[in-house]
Scaffold this motif. Structure first.
Motif, mmCIF file in Angstrom:
data_model
loop_
_atom_site.group_PDB
_atom_site.id
_atom_site.type_symbol
_atom_site.label_atom_id
_atom_site.label_comp_id
_atom_site.label_asym_id
_atom_site.label_seq_id
_atom_site.Cartn_x
_atom_site.Cartn_y
_atom_site.Cartn_z
ATOM 1 N N PRO A 111 0.859 -1.187 0.000
ATOM 2 C CA PRO A 111 0.000 0.000 0.000
ATOM 3 C C PRO A 111 0.897 1.240 0.000
ATOM 4 C CG PRO A 111 -0.622 -1.517 1.779
ATOM 5 C CD PRO A 111 0.663 -2.031 1.195
ATOM 6 N N GLY A 112 0.623 2.156 -0.868
ATOM 7 C CA GLY A 112 1.426 3.377 -0.909
ATOM 8 C C GLY A 112 2.709 3.238 -1.704
ATOM 9 N N TYR A 135 -6.711 7.095 4.547
ATOM 10 C CA TYR A 135 -7.872 7.590 3.823
ATOM 11 C C TYR A 135 -9.119 6.784 4.199
ATOM 12 C CZ TYR A 135 -5.398 10.943 0.909
ATOM 13 O OH TYR A 135 -4.711 12.022 0.470
ATOM 14 N N CYS A 183 -4.557 -1.613 -4.825
ATOM 15 C CA CYS A 183 -3.909 -1.351 -3.534
ATOM 16 C C CYS A 183 -4.428 -2.351 -2.501
ATOM 17 C CB CYS A 183 -4.211 0.075 -3.072
ATOM 18 S SG CYS A 183 -3.592 0.374 -1.404
ATOM 19 N N ALA A 217 -4.775 -2.109 0.493
ATOM 20 C CA ALA A 217 -5.535 -1.517 1.592
ATOM 21 C C ALA A 217 -7.007 -1.336 1.227
ATOM 22 C CB ALA A 217 -4.922 -0.176 1.985
ATOM 23 N N CYS A 259 -3.429 1.527 5.040
ATOM 24 C CA CYS A 259 -3.341 2.692 4.161
ATOM 25 C C CYS A 259 -2.207 3.623 4.609
ATOM 26 C CB CYS A 259 -4.659 3.450 4.168
ATOM 27 S SG CYS A 259 -4.591 4.985 3.230
ATOM 28 N N THR A 260 -1.416 4.110 3.632
ATOM 29 C CA THR A 260 -0.329 5.030 3.955
ATOM 30 C C THR A 260 -0.689 6.462 3.566
ATOM 31 O OG1 THR A 260 0.717 4.860 1.805
ATOM 32 C CG2 THR A 260 1.363 3.219 3.435
ATOM 33 N N GLY A 261 -1.887 6.655 3.028
ATOM 34 C CA GLY A 261 -2.323 8.002 2.643
ATOM 35 C C GLY A 261 -1.629 8.523 1.403
ATOM 36 N N ASP A 265 -2.718 8.890 -1.556
ATOM 37 C CA ASP A 265 -3.615 9.766 -2.310
ATOM 38 C C ASP A 265 -3.968 9.267 -3.710
ATOM 39 O OD1 ASP A 265 -5.103 12.280 -2.221
ATOM 40 O OD2 ASP A 265 -3.750 12.949 -3.816
ATOM 41 N N CYS A 276 -5.729 6.573 -4.789
ATOM 42 C CA CYS A 276 -7.107 6.110 -4.981
ATOM 43 C C CYS A 276 -8.099 7.274 -5.028
ATOM 44 C CB CYS A 276 -7.506 5.097 -3.910
ATOM 45 S SG CYS A 276 -7.343 5.731 -2.230
HETATM 46 S S1 SF4 Z 1 -4.417 6.329 -0.113
HETATM 47 FE FE1 SF4 Z 1 -5.554 4.794 -1.262
HETATM 48 S S2 SF4 Z 1 -4.083 3.930 -2.697
HETATM 49 FE FE2 SF4 Z 1 -2.887 5.023 -1.144
HETATM 50 S S3 SF4 Z 1 -2.407 3.503 0.382
HETATM 51 FE FE3 SF4 Z 1 -4.294 4.445 1.050
HETATM 52 S S4 SF4 Z 1 -5.894 3.129 0.191
HETATM 53 FE FE4 SF4 Z 1 -4.003 2.639 -0.900
#
Ligand code: SF4
Ligand code: SF4
Lengths: 197, 587
Positions: B340-341, B526, B544, B546, B568-570, B572, B574
């Motif tokens: 993820p990320g 997110y 992803c 997550a 989720c690593t945020g 962005d 998705c």
């Molecule tokens: S922001 Fe979306 S794409 Fe990114 S890690 Fe979190 S869920 Fe996955």
């Protein structure tokens, strides 16, 4: 000591702490005076793939892998992976599993469904089946991430290794800051070793 | 004496330490990587990552010529890269002992082919040892250094994945302290391999192999174990363990040195048993040489040339009974996936949308070929993507040329990709190259490289400036992009693909696994606003881990997306895919 080998399999998903659990197990077995071999595949399995770790001990161990159909104990961190590895277990073998489902990519994407009725299927073939809520017990011990040590505690009841060796092994293998939680998690798992879900 | 449970790789590092090794050099590659990650724990050994295996071996050769013991490690395919210096090193011989580890990968657990590097030992005419457990990994490493100096030759040590990554009990010893101090000694006749000098050396190389083969008859590592003599099995490495497990009563000749073979010992053993077999993984390496001695032997008729062996496969080959097993269910597979990320995800998503023909390479980003991204069309070997893009462009139409994009990671680019880029510019190719700079060698478990700014010993060092480097190679169009910005990624790709000249696009976001402070920063997770989510599945297209699809539970195809806040690593990515604004930063 006759050369009876005990074959243990630890299976689950990359990132669940399976390798650490296998290290603690091997270390405890070494302290108890056995020969031990341990094997797993790293590399591709890191990024969320299936992980299988083999631990074998006895007076003299040759192959580092458990031959198909000869596992004594299958120690599952995730239900689908537990089911996948059943062919490694001998008839009448023991399954100790964590009641946890982690969806693989095809399920995440909604293309396939996570299989139903896994626990029933396991119990049908392997009546000696212990199902634990590892996450819950680990939370009780102070950290959800210690579920691997909880399971280890539950498995420890089935093995002829003194409690002191288990605790020494945990002390050697677990980083200092996580030590107390892991000891507690181990003992919780160990005392819950009789009850099933 | 202290006993520890070590992996084969940890034990090789320990063996090097005990042997008084001073320099260890490698390019990471599964299953060999952990050897150097362990030599670095011994302060007496100068350990370093080289940009590729050829350089790693050259560093080790220099250390050896300077009089110090040197270890060089790589995975099997790495030896292909290091083969050039290796074959001549066989002629020069060594000064301080030099051990080259090749970690082979039968079954291709994480490799692109299954080559059997015992053939390299024969081809380069250097001795090869093959340990069968961790204790032997340690002991054979020490012995390899001694043989290297005694016979004036590099020595290869071969492991396989099961030996590299399995653990067994090892008794630790002390570090040798009676070795001479390294110093410079000139000896051009031995170390300058021009034809005149090399011709003098070649007969010595041949003589050395003959001497070693004779010495092999009495080496303790080549061991005859006579039990029931109706069956005799010649074997080595992990196969010895499988044989002992599956056929505990059979007599065995366990070879610790697999090249050159101890011919006299093989003859003696063959005479002592009724029926002779060879059990070996992959090629009939021992079998063919035994046959060439005129000895009748059974091998590959019983055991496949492909894949890893196991006690079960040996039982089947010898017609023994297998224990009954529970039927396996057909379950959804669980292939590896980018984290993820991961900064590569956005690039592959864009390449997929643009229907690019992507020549790929070796690294985490190779996973970009898997659905739903499905955006990689070739993967051959380290550094190949760029050269292949040039080659494809030479034959396809002007229109199709515009689709060709090479993707390559920072470490792989510096490994062997850079040569391809030189060629691309030099020969006026019009392809586009994307350097996925995540500042680490991610696939093998985040090892530093010249683009990360740190060494294996954790000293800060120069960090390669990719735009400047590409400029100096003559690339005129260089763009640096944020791969989490899908619109920018896609538009820059589209522009550069259309350009009839070489261009390089560099992504500048780190791998999520980089632990060094200030590099990778996790953002807040997110969330999917359930009321806004229409169940259109657009966000699932980036794969992803997550993001999970949750069915409505009424048996219909309907459902909604859900983001696991722990994973989720945020990043962005998705959010940008959701037309209904249903995804946003959580609280
Ligand atoms: S922001 Fe979306 S794409 Fe990114 S890690 Fe979190 S869920 Fe996955
Ligand atoms: S390890 Fe790094 S490069 Fe590899 S998939 Fe994960 S984030 Fe991407």
């Amino acid at each position: 000591m006759n050369n009876r080998i005990t074959n243990i399999l630890l299976v689950g998903v990359g990132g669940q702490g399976i390798l650490l659990a296998a290290e603690i197990l091997s270390e405890a077995v070494l302290l108890a005076g056995f020969d031990v071999k341990k094997s797993e595949i790293h590399g591709m399995s890191q990024r969320g793939g299936s992980v299988v770790s083999h631990v074998r001990y006895g007076s003299e161990v040759f192959s580092p892998t458990v031959p198909e159909g000869e596992g004594d104990i299958l120690f599952g961190f995730e239900l689908m992976e537990t089911c996948r590895s059943l062919p490694l277990l001998k008839q009448g073998g023991t399954v100790v599993a964590n009641d946890l489902r982690i969806a693989p990519p095809s399920v995440l994407m909604g293309r396939e469904a996570y299989p139903e009725g896994i626990t029933e299927r396991i119990r049908e073939h392997f009546p000696d089946f212990l199902l634990l809520d590892g996450q819950k017990l680990a939370s009780e011990a102070g950290n959800v991430r210690a579920a691997n040590t909880v399971l280890l505690g539950a498995v420890s009841r089935r093995l002829d290794i003194d409690e002191q060796y288990w605790l020494q092994a945990i002390e050697r293998m677990v980083p200092k800051k996580a030590l107390e939680v892991n000891k507690k998690a181990f003992l919780l798992g160990r005392s819950s070793g009789g009850s099933t879900l | 004496m202290k006993k520890e449970i070590l992996s084969g790789n940890e034990a090789i590092a320990r063996g090097a330490y005990e042997a008084g090794c001073r320099v260890a050099c490698a390019y990471p590659g599964t299953p060999s990587t952990e050897i150097l990650e362990n030599t670095v724990n011994y302060k007496e050994i100068n350990s370093s990552w080289a940009p590729n295996e050829k350089v790693a071996l050259e560093v080790a050769i220099g250390a050896s010529f300077g009089g110090g013991r040197a270890l060089c490690t790589m995975k099997h395919v790495g030896v292909n890269v290091a083969a050039d210096p290796l074959f001549t090193l066989s002629y020069t011989g060594v000064n301080g002992g030099l051990v080259l580890v090749t970690a082979d990968d039968p079954e291709m657990h994480s490799s692109q082919n299954e080559q059997d590097n015992r053939n390299y030992a024969k081809f380069a005419k250097v001795p090869m040892l093959e340990p069968a457990d961790s204790l032997e990994c340690k002991e054979f490493t020490r012995l390899a250094f001694e043989l290297s100096e005694q016979y004036d030759t590099p020595v290869m040590l071969r492991t396989t994945t099961r030996i590299s990554h399995s653990k067994s009990i090892v008794t630790l010893g002390e570090r040798a302290n009676d070795l001479p101090e390294p110093k410079l000694i000139k000896n051009a006749a031995k170390l300058v391999m021009l034809p005149g000098n090399a011709r003098v050396r070649h007969p010595l190389v041949e003589e050395r192999i003959t001497n070693l083969s004779e010495a092999g008859a009495t080496m303790a590592i080549n061991r005859r174990e006579l039990r029931d003599t109706s069956i005799g099995i010649i074997t080595s490495g992990v196969c010895y363990q499988y044989v002992r497990e599956a056929l505990p009563d059979a007599s065995t000749l366990k070879l610790g040195m697999v090249h050159p073979l101890p011919q006299a010992l093989i003859r003696e053993f063959a005479a002592q048993v009724d029926k002779l077999y060879v059990v070996e993984e992959l090629d009939p390496f021992i079998e063919e040489q035994v046959k060439a001695l005129g000895i009748a032997v059974t091998g590959k008729e019983l055991i496949s040339l492909c894949g890893e062996l196991s006690p079960g496969r040996i039982r089947t080959a010898f017609g023994l009974q297998q224990p009954p097993v529970a039927a396996g269910d057909t379950l959804p597979g669980r292939p590896p996936n980018m984290c993820p990320g991961c900064p590569h995800r956005g690039v592959f998503f864009a390449l997929n949308q643009l229907k690019a023909y992507v020549t790929g390479d070796i690294g985490c980003y190779t996973l970009g070929f898997m659905p739903p991204l499905s955006a990689m069309d070739t993967c051959v070997c380290m550094g190949a993507s760029i050269g292949m893009a040039t080659g494809v462009s030479k034959v396809v139409s002007e229109e199709e040329k515009k689709k060709v994009v090479a993707v390559i990671g920072d470490s792989t680019f510096l490994h062997t990709g850079i040569n391809g880029l030189m060629d691309m510019v030099y020969n006026n190719s019009s392809s586009t190259v994307v350097i996925l700079d995540n500042r680490i060698t991610a696939m093998t478990g985040r090892q530093d490289n010249p683009a990360s700014g740190f060494t294996l010993m954790d000293d800060p060092s120069h960090r390669i400036d990719f735009p400047l480097l590409c400029k100096s190679l003559g690339v005129k169009h260089i763009r640096v992009i944020n791969p989490f910005d899908l619109e920018q990624t896609q538009s820059v790709l589209r522009e550069e693909m259309a350009r009839p000249e070489t261009s390089v696009i560099i992504t500048d976001k780190p791998c999520v696994l980089v632990k060094r402070e200030g590099v990778f920063q996790k953002g807040p997770a997110y969330e999917v606003a359930v009321e806004k989510c229409t169940g259109c599945r657009a966000c699932l297209k980036i794969g992803c881990p997550a993001i999970e699809w949750r069915p409505a539970g009424d048996g219909s195809k309907k459902g909604k997306a859900f983001i696991d806040p722990l994973l989720c690593t945020g990043c962005d990515v998705c959010r940008q895919l959701c037309k209904f604004d249903a995804i946003g930063r959580g609280k």
